[in-house]
Write a protein that holds these residues in place. Structure first.
Motif, PDB file in Angstrom:
ATOM      1  N   ALA A 232       0.848  -1.199   0.000  1.00  0.00           N
ATOM      2  CA  ALA A 232       0.000   0.000   0.000  1.00  0.00           C
ATOM      3  C   ALA A 232       0.875   1.237   0.000  1.00  0.00           C
ATOM      4  O   ALA A 232       1.039   1.908   1.014  1.00  0.00           O
ATOM      5  CB  ALA A 232      -0.927  -0.019   1.219  1.00  0.00           C
TER       6      ALA A 232
ATOM      7  N   GLY B 101      -3.168   3.024  -2.392  1.00  0.00           N
ATOM      8  CA  GLY B 101      -2.789   2.376  -1.137  1.00  0.00           C
ATOM      9  C   GLY B 101      -3.996   2.098  -0.259  1.00  0.00           C
ATOM     10  O   GLY B 101      -4.095   1.022   0.352  1.00  0.00           O
TER      11      GLY B 101
ATOM     12  N   THR C 229      -5.792  -0.833  -1.647  1.00  0.00           N
ATOM     13  CA  THR C 229      -5.071  -2.080  -1.337  1.00  0.00           C
ATOM     14  C   THR C 229      -5.427  -2.567   0.062  1.00  0.00           C
ATOM     15  O   THR C 229      -5.670  -3.763   0.282  1.00  0.00           O
ATOM     16  CB  THR C 229      -3.547  -1.863  -1.445  1.00  0.00           C
TER      17      THR C 229
ATOM     18  N   ALA D 141      -1.200   0.162   6.727  1.00  0.00           N
ATOM     19  CA  ALA D 141      -0.820  -1.102   6.097  1.00  0.00           C
ATOM     20  C   ALA D 141      -0.092  -1.999   7.088  1.00  0.00           C
ATOM     21  O   ALA D 141      -0.304  -3.220   7.122  1.00  0.00           O
ATOM     22  CB  ALA D 141       0.062  -0.838   4.876  1.00  0.00           C
TER      23      ALA D 141
END
Length: 276
Positions: A32, A38, A41, A160
């Motif tokens: 990401a 991102g 994701t 992330a």
């Protein structure tokens, strides 16, 4: 008209390249690396939602907010980038991953996505997304644009790491770094030239030697010694990398005590280099 058509082509081709890099490198490896891509994701990893639809869900409201808050300065090309990127992400969503190694995904995904973004920027447009959000934050908080972008991308990278694992967060940072550097290369090109500033007491002899031996023009600029206050003249010359060794030899031959500062020169335009 020709330039306008070229710019639209840049935007569309760049968006297609970004989508391919996203689907074959970043998304399958859960990298990401900032921006709406991102975010998509992370949400794809959490809920399995289609990444292209997620990008539409963020890009369109952000574009509208950008127009309302910042004015109609984004233009049709940016709107085209905002619309076409998620469309290409949806169209290429069935492509098989080119690697399932997260490090390779971060590096090559960053290269491909950065290349696409650089091409879009050459079309004098953007793909919308968090760039618009960063500009809105800058307007209301007084933060610099760079700080706003860094803050948003930092939050995405941390998210992330929390959603996936710490390594995925680190891969996201790698991907973001590679993307940024690739954009610079696409916009500025590889440095094929060197710019040298030469301070010497033998300026006329140096100028003539450079013109004669290297076949390059020299610009004379006024300067003053910081310690002595003495007025001096320093010479500026730009050469190709292949000519740089010859330039050093000439400087050493004319005045071994000369003071020389050398830096990379990007996008050199004019006689003897690229045409403007």
């Amino acid at each position: 008209m020709k330039d306008t058509v070229s710019e639209y082509i840049f935007v569309i081709v760049g968006a297609a390249i970004i989508a391919v890099g996203f689907n074959v490198f970043l998304l399958p490896n859960q990298v990401a690396s900032g921006g709406v891509s991102g975010i998509s994701t992370i949400l794809n990893g959490l809920f399995g939602w289609n990444a292209g639809i997620i990008q539409y869900a963020f890009n369109i409201p952000l574009f509208i907010a950008g127009v309302l808050v910042l004015g109609k300065k984004f233009g049709v090309k940016s709107f085209i980038g905002t619309i076409t990127l998620p469309a290409f992400v949806i169209l290429t969503s069935g492509w098989e991953p080119w690697t399932l190694n997260p490090l390779l995904g971060a590096i090559f995904g960053g290269i491909v996505v950065g290349s696409g973004l650089g091409i879009v920027f050459k079309g004098k447009a953007s793909t919308g997304g968090t760039d618009l959000l960063a500009q809105i934050i800058t307007k209301f908080t007084g933060l610099t644009l760079g700080t706003s972008v860094l803050m948003i991308d930092g939050i995405i990278a941390v998210s992330a790491a929390l959603v996936f694992d710490l390594e995925k967060g680190l891969y996201a940072i790698i991907g973001l770094y590679v993307t940024t550097k690739t954009i610079d290369i696409i916009q500025l090109g590889f440095s094929q030239s060197k710019m040298a500033y030469i301070i010497t007491n033998m300026e006329e002899e140096m100028r003539e030697a450079i013109y004669r031996e290297v076949n390059r023009g020299v610009t004379k600029l006024p300067a003053f010694g910081g310690y002595t206050g003495e007025e001096k003249t320093f010479l500026m010359v730009v050469v190709y990398q292949t000519e740089f060794t010859k330039l050093k030899q000439v400087v050493k031959m004319v005045d071994p005590t000369a003071f020389v500062v050398v830096s990379d020169a990007y996008e050199v335009l004019g006689e003897g280099f690229k045409r403007v």
